[in-house]
Motif scaffolding. Sequence first.
Motif, PDB file in Angstrom:
ATOM      1  N   ALA A  23      -8.339  32.035 -14.162  1.00 31.07           N
ATOM      2  CA  ALA A  23      -8.979  30.765 -13.798  1.00 31.07           C
ATOM      3  C   ALA A  23     -10.470  30.972 -13.521  1.00 31.07           C
ATOM      4  O   ALA A  23     -11.291  30.135 -13.895  1.00 31.07           O
ATOM      5  CB  ALA A  23      -8.283  30.158 -12.581  1.00 31.07           C
ATOM      6  N   LYS A  24     -10.813  32.092 -12.900  1.00 31.63           N
ATOM      7  CA  LYS A  24     -12.225  32.377 -12.635  1.00 31.63           C
ATOM      8  C   LYS A  24     -13.006  32.517 -13.943  1.00 31.63           C
ATOM      9  O   LYS A  24     -14.130  32.050 -14.051  1.00 31.63           O
ATOM     10  CB  LYS A  24     -12.360  33.639 -11.799  1.00 31.63           C
ATOM     11  CG  LYS A  24     -11.970  33.445 -10.361  1.00 31.63           C
ATOM     12  CD  LYS A  24     -12.100  34.717  -9.569  1.00 31.63           C
ATOM     13  CE  LYS A  24     -11.616  34.499  -8.145  1.00 31.63           C
ATOM     14  NZ  LYS A  24     -11.664  35.727  -7.361  1.00 31.63           N
ATOM     15  N   VAL A  25     -12.405  33.149 -14.930  1.00 36.58           N
ATOM     16  CA  VAL A  25     -13.064  33.285 -16.235  1.00 36.58           C
ATOM     17  C   VAL A  25     -13.249  31.904 -16.856  1.00 36.58           C
ATOM     18  O   VAL A  25     -14.303  31.590 -17.417  1.00 36.58           O
ATOM     19  CB  VAL A  25     -12.260  34.213 -17.182  1.00 36.58           C
ATOM     20  CG1 VAL A  25     -12.855  34.197 -18.587  1.00 36.58           C
ATOM     21  CG2 VAL A  25     -12.223  35.626 -16.627  1.00 36.58           C
ATOM     22  N   ALA A  28     -16.129  30.072 -15.261  1.00 33.31           N
ATOM     23  CA  ALA A  28     -17.450  30.683 -15.459  1.00 33.31           C
ATOM     24  C   ALA A  28     -18.174  30.008 -16.617  1.00 33.31           C
ATOM     25  O   ALA A  28     -17.567  29.249 -17.384  1.00 33.31           O
ATOM     26  CB  ALA A  28     -17.277  32.172 -15.732  1.00 33.31           C
ATOM     27  N   PRO A  29     -19.455  30.298 -16.764  1.00 33.74           N
ATOM     28  CA  PRO A  29     -20.186  29.771 -17.927  1.00 33.74           C
ATOM     29  C   PRO A  29     -19.425  30.085 -19.222  1.00 33.74           C
ATOM     30  O   PRO A  29     -18.840  31.159 -19.358  1.00 33.74           O
ATOM     31  CB  PRO A  29     -21.531  30.504 -17.864  1.00 33.74           C
ATOM     32  CG  PRO A  29     -21.702  30.800 -16.412  1.00 33.74           C
ATOM     33  CD  PRO A  29     -20.313  31.099 -15.906  1.00 33.74           C
ATOM     34  N   PHE A  30     -19.453  29.137 -20.130  1.00 34.48           N
ATOM     35  CA  PHE A  30     -18.604  29.189 -21.323  1.00 34.48           C
ATOM     36  C   PHE A  30     -18.955  30.351 -22.249  1.00 34.48           C
ATOM     37  O   PHE A  30     -20.092  30.556 -22.634  1.00 34.48           O
ATOM     38  CB  PHE A  30     -18.704  27.872 -22.095  1.00 34.48           C
ATOM     39  CG  PHE A  30     -17.731  27.789 -23.238  1.00 34.48           C
ATOM     40  CD1 PHE A  30     -16.382  27.632 -23.004  1.00 34.48           C
ATOM     41  CD2 PHE A  30     -18.169  27.868 -24.543  1.00 34.48           C
ATOM     42  CE1 PHE A  30     -15.479  27.548 -24.047  1.00 34.48           C
ATOM     43  CE2 PHE A  30     -17.277  27.792 -25.596  1.00 34.48           C
ATOM     44  CZ  PHE A  30     -15.931  27.635 -25.353  1.00 34.48           C
ATOM     45  N   ASP A  31     -17.926  31.112 -22.580  1.00 33.84           N
ATOM     46  CA  ASP A  31     -17.977  32.165 -23.597  1.00 33.84           C
ATOM     47  C   ASP A  31     -16.703  31.978 -24.407  1.00 33.84           C
ATOM     48  O   ASP A  31     -15.604  32.242 -23.910  1.00 33.84           O
ATOM     49  CB  ASP A  31     -18.024  33.542 -22.941  1.00 33.84           C
ATOM     50  CG  ASP A  31     -17.981  34.686 -23.940  1.00 33.84           C
ATOM     51  OD1 ASP A  31     -17.381  34.537 -25.022  1.00 33.84           O
ATOM     52  OD2 ASP A  31     -18.551  35.751 -23.624  1.00 33.84           O
ATOM     53  N   ARG A  32     -16.838  31.492 -25.625  1.00 31.66           N
ATOM     54  CA  ARG A  32     -15.686  31.075 -26.418  1.00 31.66           C
ATOM     55  C   ARG A  32     -14.573  32.133 -26.473  1.00 31.66           C
ATOM     56  O   ARG A  32     -13.416  31.834 -26.208  1.00 31.66           O
ATOM     57  CB  ARG A  32     -16.098  30.694 -27.831  1.00 31.66           C
ATOM     58  CG  ARG A  32     -14.918  30.210 -28.680  1.00 31.66           C
ATOM     59  CD  ARG A  32     -15.330  29.761 -30.056  1.00 31.66           C
ATOM     60  NE  ARG A  32     -16.239  28.629 -30.035  1.00 31.66           N
ATOM     61  CZ  ARG A  32     -15.864  27.366 -29.860  1.00 31.66           C
ATOM     62  NH1 ARG A  32     -14.610  27.063 -29.677  1.00 31.66           N
ATOM     63  NH2 ARG A  32     -16.749  26.398 -29.879  1.00 31.66           N
ATOM     64  N   ASP A  33     -14.910  33.372 -26.810  1.00 31.97           N
ATOM     65  CA  ASP A  33     -13.880  34.407 -26.933  1.00 31.97           C
ATOM     66  C   ASP A  33     -13.150  34.644 -25.618  1.00 31.97           C
ATOM     67  O   ASP A  33     -11.919  34.669 -25.584  1.00 31.97           O
ATOM     68  CB  ASP A  33     -14.499  35.722 -27.432  1.00 31.97           C
ATOM     69  CG  ASP A  33     -14.945  35.644 -28.877  1.00 31.97           C
ATOM     70  OD1 ASP A  33     -14.393  34.806 -29.627  1.00 31.97           O
ATOM     71  OD2 ASP A  33     -15.844  36.414 -29.251  1.00 31.97           O
ATOM     72  N   LYS A  34     -13.918  34.805 -24.540  1.00 34.08           N
ATOM     73  CA  LYS A  34     -13.299  35.040 -23.234  1.00 34.08           C
ATOM     74  C   LYS A  34     -12.477  33.831 -22.801  1.00 34.08           C
ATOM     75  O   LYS A  34     -11.375  33.982 -22.267  1.00 34.08           O
ATOM     76  CB  LYS A  34     -14.361  35.337 -22.178  1.00 34.08           C
ATOM     77  CG  LYS A  34     -14.934  36.717 -22.257  1.00 34.08           C
ATOM     78  CD  LYS A  34     -15.916  36.925 -21.117  1.00 34.08           C
ATOM     79  CE  LYS A  34     -16.532  38.299 -21.169  1.00 34.08           C
ATOM     80  NZ  LYS A  34     -17.487  38.497 -20.061  1.00 34.08           N
TER      81      LYS A  34
END
Length: 60
Positions: A23-25, A28-34
């Motif tokens: 949920a923390k990921v 967080a600011p968007f990073d498509r792969d993560k």
Amino acid sequence: MSERLETLHKARERMVEERDAFAKVLAAPFDRDKAERSRARFIETQTLIDAIDRAIAGDR
């Protein structure tokens, strides 16, 4: 509490911690792969938590 219920509660607690990390990921600011990996793992982990909850309820 029986050893089985204690084990289920510990497993649930560990999975909740894992779900919170995903949920923390997602927060967080968007990073498509993560985000895509974390979303899939979040859903998978929540499904497992639901299954553990049913096992706990069935064991009472």
